[in-house]
Design an enzyme around this catalytic site. Structure first.
Site, short mmCIF file in Angstrom:
data_model
loop_
_atom_site.label_atom_id
_atom_site.label_comp_id
_atom_site.label_asym_id
_atom_site.label_seq_id
_atom_site.Cartn_x
_atom_site.Cartn_y
_atom_site.Cartn_z
N ARG A 166 -4.74 -1.86 4.11
CA ARG A 166 -3.45 -2.62 3.98
C ARG A 166 -2.32 -2.32 5.10
O ARG A 166 -1.38 -2.36 4.89
CB ARG A 166 -2.80 -2.30 2.64
CG ARG A 166 -3.57 -2.37 1.34
CD ARG A 166 -3.54 -4.08 1.01
NE ARG A 166 -4.10 -4.30 -0.41
CZ ARG A 166 -5.24 -4.31 -0.64
NH1 ARG A 166 -6.20 -4.08 0.38
NH2 ARG A 166 -5.79 -4.57 -1.93
N SER A 239 -0.74 -5.79 -6.40
CA SER A 239 -0.73 -4.24 -6.41
C SER A 239 0.74 -3.91 -5.95
O SER A 239 1.12 -4.46 -4.77
CB SER A 239 -1.56 -3.56 -5.82
OG SER A 239 -2.88 -4.12 -6.07
N GLU A 335 3.55 -1.32 -1.77
CA GLU A 335 2.83 -2.61 -0.86
C GLU A 335 3.70 -3.73 -0.32
O GLU A 335 3.58 -4.03 0.84
CB GLU A 335 1.53 -2.72 -1.71
CG GLU A 335 0.46 -3.60 -0.77
CD GLU A 335 -0.64 -4.23 -1.48
OE1 GLU A 335 -1.35 -3.12 -2.20
OE2 GLU A 335 -0.80 -5.46 -1.67
N1 EPU Z 1 -7.21 2.07 -13.16
C1 EPU Z 1 -6.67 2.44 -14.30
N2 EPU Z 1 -5.69 2.10 -14.86
C2 EPU Z 1 -5.13 0.86 -14.22
C3 EPU Z 1 -5.46 0.45 -12.99
C4 EPU Z 1 -6.79 0.81 -12.63
O1 EPU Z 1 -7.12 3.57 -14.92
O2 EPU Z 1 -3.85 0.45 -15.13
C5 EPU Z 1 -8.67 2.58 -12.40
C6 EPU Z 1 -9.54 1.63 -13.01
O3 EPU Z 1 -10.32 2.09 -14.15
C7 EPU Z 1 -10.59 1.81 -11.66
C8 EPU Z 1 -9.69 2.23 -10.56
O4 EPU Z 1 -8.53 2.50 -10.97
O5 EPU Z 1 -11.22 2.88 -12.02
C9 EPU Z 1 -9.52 1.09 -9.52
O6 EPU Z 1 -8.86 0.07 -10.39
P1 EPU Z 1 -9.27 -1.62 -9.81
O7 EPU Z 1 -10.63 -1.83 -9.45
O8 EPU Z 1 -8.63 -2.53 -10.68
O9 EPU Z 1 -8.71 -1.72 -8.37
P2 EPU Z 1 -7.29 -1.08 -8.05
O10 EPU Z 1 -7.72 -0.04 -7.11
O11 EPU Z 1 -6.25 -1.06 -8.91
C10 EPU Z 1 -7.34 -2.62 -5.68
C11 EPU Z 1 -6.62 -3.35 -4.85
C12 EPU Z 1 -6.40 -4.79 -5.29
C13 EPU Z 1 -7.75 -5.23 -5.37
C14 EPU Z 1 -8.92 -4.53 -6.21
C15 EPU Z 1 -10.19 -4.78 -6.19
C16 EPU Z 1 -4.77 -2.01 -3.77
C17 EPU Z 1 -3.46 -1.17 -3.68
N3 EPU Z 1 -5.34 -2.75 -4.78
O12 EPU Z 1 -7.01 -2.21 -6.81
O13 EPU Z 1 -5.72 -5.48 -4.68
O14 EPU Z 1 -7.86 -6.80 -5.80
O15 EPU Z 1 -8.70 -3.10 -5.82
O16 EPU Z 1 -10.86 -4.51 -4.82
O17 EPU Z 1 -5.70 -1.61 -3.01
C18 EPU Z 1 -3.40 -6.26 -4.17
O18 EPU Z 1 -3.65 -5.64 -3.11
O19 EPU Z 1 -2.36 -6.99 -4.32
C19 EPU Z 1 -4.63 -6.31 -4.97
C20 EPU Z 1 -4.53 -6.79 -6.27
#
Ligand code: EPU
Length: 339
Positions: A166, A239, A335
């Site tokens: 990012r 995010s 972000e």
């Molecule tokens: N999780 C929770 N609670 C929540 C959200 C997530 O426990 O409310 C846990 C999930 O269970 C999972 C882990 O966190 O084990 C990761 O969650 P998820 O796969 O939904 O991805 P994320 O880390 O929350 C990142 C990116 C997203 C991208 C997804 C998929 C960042 C800041 N965000 O989210 O990007 O779509 O991975 O690759 O890196 C964005 O930047 O706007 C965005 C949506």
């Protein structure tokens, strides 16, 4: 000269949080010539220039005393094609997801994991957009940007852009580079990235054993739609926080306390934590105060239920940050760009 200037215009339609602040002056640039014209107008009026794309990574906390220019240049073209590898170029104002679909319809893979990300082509390199195991840098071939300090055009290759999670040179040197067009390395026989998160599982549940890039795109659209709110329905900027990188010792200490901690060890020895997990664990998921809230299905997404101001959303973010520091000793970084 054809730039149309609007005085004192509401930016509500131009930011995905749907925050209602005004721009002192607003224009849409539809060509390079109009971009240059906007620069001259800003200088002549003594106003700073704020360049925006889809407004999907912005938090506007007050009226903007600037000339706000929305990049609206359009055009997608194939620059080179050897039958397998294809070099594609798109203008900065092209909306991102339609570009992904356009490429897939031509049989070109590479962008499928980045399906349904809001925003524009020109904004994509700014924060090196990424999802489901692929980042922009993995398909990046180059870009053309205008140096606002000198007025000159400059070509950037991959190694010039300092892409990181990012992050990029363009984000670090905010306000200097105005991205005009971006080039991508695509392929008619792409290597698919199915290992991240629930992608493979989703394809299997649909009975797809040998997926095409289009299948991957459909699966990712379905996964995203289940968890991430559509900004057209509920204001948000994706995010709101980056997933923090912490020292291995801190991750280990937290793991001792919380067995279900979500943590991803990095090549450099640090550990990336899931900010969504931390925020959910701290009890913020689904929290709402007035019209500012934390999404009920994805704690990493702040939402505007209607008339939240940018300051209210920012205030909520600050409270969450302070709470996460207190509970876990982890600093969360925002972000979106705060204006
Ligand atoms: N999780 C929770 N609670 C929540 C959200 C997530 O426990 O409310 C846990 C999930 O269970 C999972 C882990 O966190 O084990 C990761 O969650 P998820 O796969 O939904 O991805 P994320 O880390 O929350 C990142 C990116 C997203 C991208 C997804 C998929 C960042 C800041 N965000 O989210 O990007 O779509 O991975 O690759 O890196 C964005 O930047 O706007 C965005 C949506």
């Amino acid at each position: 000269m054809s730039l149309v200037l609007h005085e004192n215009l509401s930016l509500q339609p131009y930011n995905t949080f749907g925050v209602d602040v005004r721009a002192r002056l607003f224009a849409e640039a539809r060509s390079d010539a109009e971009v240059y014209e906007a620069l001259s107008v800003a200088t002549a009026r003594g106003l700073p220039l704020l360049v925006i794309g889809g407004g999907s990574n912005l938090l506007l906390t007050r009226d903007v005393e600037a000339l706000v220019v929305r990049m609206a240049t359009r055009g997608i073209r194939i620059l080179a094609d050897d039958g397998e590898k294809v070099l594609l170029e798109a203008e900065a104002g092209e909306p991102w997801h339609p570009l992904v679909l356009w490429a897939l319809e031509q049989g070109l893979g590479g962008l499928e994991n980045l399906s349904l990300i809001p925003g524009t082509v020109g904004a994509a390199p700014m924060q090196n957009i990424g999802a489901y195991g692929v980042e922009l840098k993995d398909v990046f071939a180059g870009l053309t940007a205008l140096d606002r300090q000198t007025g000159e055009l400059r070509e950037f290759a991959l190694q010039d852009c300092q892409f990181a999670y990012r992050d990029s040179l363009f984000k670090r040197e905010a306000g200097r580079w105005l991205i005009l067009r971006v080039r991508f390395n695509l392929s008619r026989a792409p290597r698919l990235h199915l290992d991240y998160g629930p992608v493979r599982q989703r394809l299997q549940s649909e009975g797809i054993d040998a997926p095409t890039p289009m299948d991957v795109s459909r699966a990712i659209c379905a996964i995203r739609s289940e968890k991430l709110p559509d900004p057209a329905v509920l204001g948000n900027a994706g995010s709101f926080f980056k997933n923090p990188l912490v020292p291995a010792e801190l991750a280990q200490r937290l793991r001792g306390e919380y067995q279900d901690l979500v943590a991803y060890p990095q090549a450099d020895g640090q550990v990336k934590l899931a900010a969504g997990w931390l925020i959910e664990r701290a009890g913020w998921k689904g929290f709402r105060e007035g019209d500012a809230g934390v999404h009920r299905l994805q704690a990493l997404v702040l939402v505007n239920y209607g008339s939240a101001t940018g300051s209210q959303l920012h205030g909520l973010a600050q409270r969450i940050r302070a709470d996460i520091v207190k509970r876990f000793g982890v600093e969360l970084e925002m972000e979106p760009n705060l204006i």
